[in-house]
Design an enzyme around this catalytic site. Sequence first.
Site, PDB file in Angstrom:
ATOM      1  CB  THR A 266      11.784  19.000  -6.140  1.00 39.64           C
ATOM      2  OG1 THR A 266      11.317  17.717  -5.714  1.00 39.64           O
ATOM      3  CG2 THR A 266      12.969  18.830  -7.063  1.00 39.64           C
TER       4      THR A 266
ATOM      5  CE1 TYR B  52       2.255  18.685  -6.635  1.00 39.39           C
ATOM      6  CE2 TYR B  52       3.421  18.612  -4.550  1.00 39.39           C
ATOM      7  CZ  TYR B  52       3.344  18.282  -5.881  1.00 39.39           C
ATOM      8  OH  TYR B  52       4.338  17.527  -6.450  1.00 39.39           O
TER       9      TYR B  52
ATOM     10  CG  LEU C 145       7.919  25.533  -8.600  1.00 39.62           C
ATOM     11  CD1 LEU C 145       8.580  26.879  -8.337  1.00 39.62           C
ATOM     12  CD2 LEU C 145       7.043  25.597  -9.859  1.00 39.62           C
ATOM     13  CG  HIS C 146       8.529  17.842  -8.325  1.00 41.09           C
ATOM     14  ND1 HIS C 146       9.025  17.485  -7.092  1.00 41.09           N
ATOM     15  CD2 HIS C 146       7.182  17.671  -8.243  1.00 41.09           C
ATOM     16  CE1 HIS C 146       8.022  17.125  -6.306  1.00 41.09           C
ATOM     17  NE2 HIS C 146       6.896  17.235  -6.972  1.00 41.09           N
ATOM     18  CG  ASP C 147       9.606  17.870 -13.952  1.00 39.39           C
ATOM     19  OD1 ASP C 147      10.135  17.181 -13.060  1.00 39.39           O
ATOM     20  OD2 ASP C 147       8.717  17.441 -14.699  1.00 39.39           O
TER      21      ASP C 147
END
Length: 315
Positions: A199, A234, A246-248
Site C-alpha cells: 500500500t 503524507y 491508498l491503503h484501504d
Amino acid sequence: MKEATKQPIILDVDTGIDDAMAIAYAVRSPELELLGLTTCFGNVTVEEASRNSLQVLEQLDRDDIPVIPGAAEPLFRPPLKGKTVSVHGHNGLGDAELSEPKGAALDMHAAEFIVEQARKRPHEVTVIAVGTMTNMALAIMKDPEIVHLLKRVVIMGGAVTVPGNVTPHAEANIYADPEAAEFLFRSGVPITLVGLDVTMKTLLPRAELANWREKNTKLSRFMADITDYYMDSYTSFYPGILGCALHDPLAVGVVIDPTFVKTKPIHVQVDTEGIYSIGRTVGDLRARAEQEPNMDVCLEVDADRFLQHFLKRIV
Ligand code: BDR
Ligand code: CA
C-alpha cells in the site's frame, strides 16, 4: 452486471479518509455487492466511524446500505494509541465541514452482522477489514464455524517485509489491537494480507485533487475536500513522497481484481508482547519455514493499473 455475479462483501472500517475512499470505490464498483459497513475504533472512535460512514454513504446517494457499529476498544488491553488526528483530522474526514447524517446506524453489533451474513450466504461473503481486527475476532468468538463459511478475509494491515507506520515495526490497524489480529491469523479463515508492503507503493498524486475539483461532481468534490488534509499529512511525514497512500482502497481493489497484486503464502504471527515490536507482523520468510502458511501476503503491486482503475470509479 447481473446482481447474481456480484461478489458480496462486508467492509469493516474505522472511517478515516482512506476508508472513505475505499467505501466510495466499493460502492461505485459493479463487481461488488456491499452488504454493509461494519465500524470499529481506530482512526476515530467507533461512534465517529459510524457517523462518518453514514456521511460518506449520503455523499454517494446510497443511504440504503446499512452501517453497523462494533468494537469501541481493543479486546484485552487499554488502547495503545488514540485517534489519528494528525493523518485524518479531528473528525476523521480531514476536518471537512459536513452536516450530521440523516440516517442512523443499525441497533445491532458488527460481529452479529458478520455472523448473520456468513450464515445466510455460506462460502460467498468476503470481509474486507480495513480498521482494527477486533470485529472479525469478536465474530469468530461468537460463532467459530464462520471461519469455514466466509469466503475470505482481505485485511489492510501489517508490514511483513517493510517498516511499520506507527512504530518502527508495526502498522496502525494491527497495532491498535494486536491480540485481535493474532486471534484472526490463527483462526483458519482464508486470509489475504494487503499490508504496507504494497500500500505504500500505491500513491494518489497531489495533481489528482485538482483533477477531482475540475471534474466537479458531487463525489469528486467531496473526495478532494477530505483528501487535502490526508495529502498534507503524507507530505509532512514522508519528505519527498509523491502522494498519499491508498491503503484501504487497495484492499477493495484486490477483491475486484486479484491480478493487481502478486501474493506469496507465508506463516505470519503478530508480536503481542515485544518491548520494541508490539503489533509487528512477523512473517516466516525462511526457505524452510517451520509452520504451514496461514495467509497469502501481497508482496508486489501493479500500482499504475490499480490507480487508473480506482480513479475511473471515483467520478
Ligand atoms: C491504515 O491505518 C489507518 O490509518 C488507515 O485508514 C489504514 O487502514 C494504514 O496503516
Ligand atoms: Ca482504515
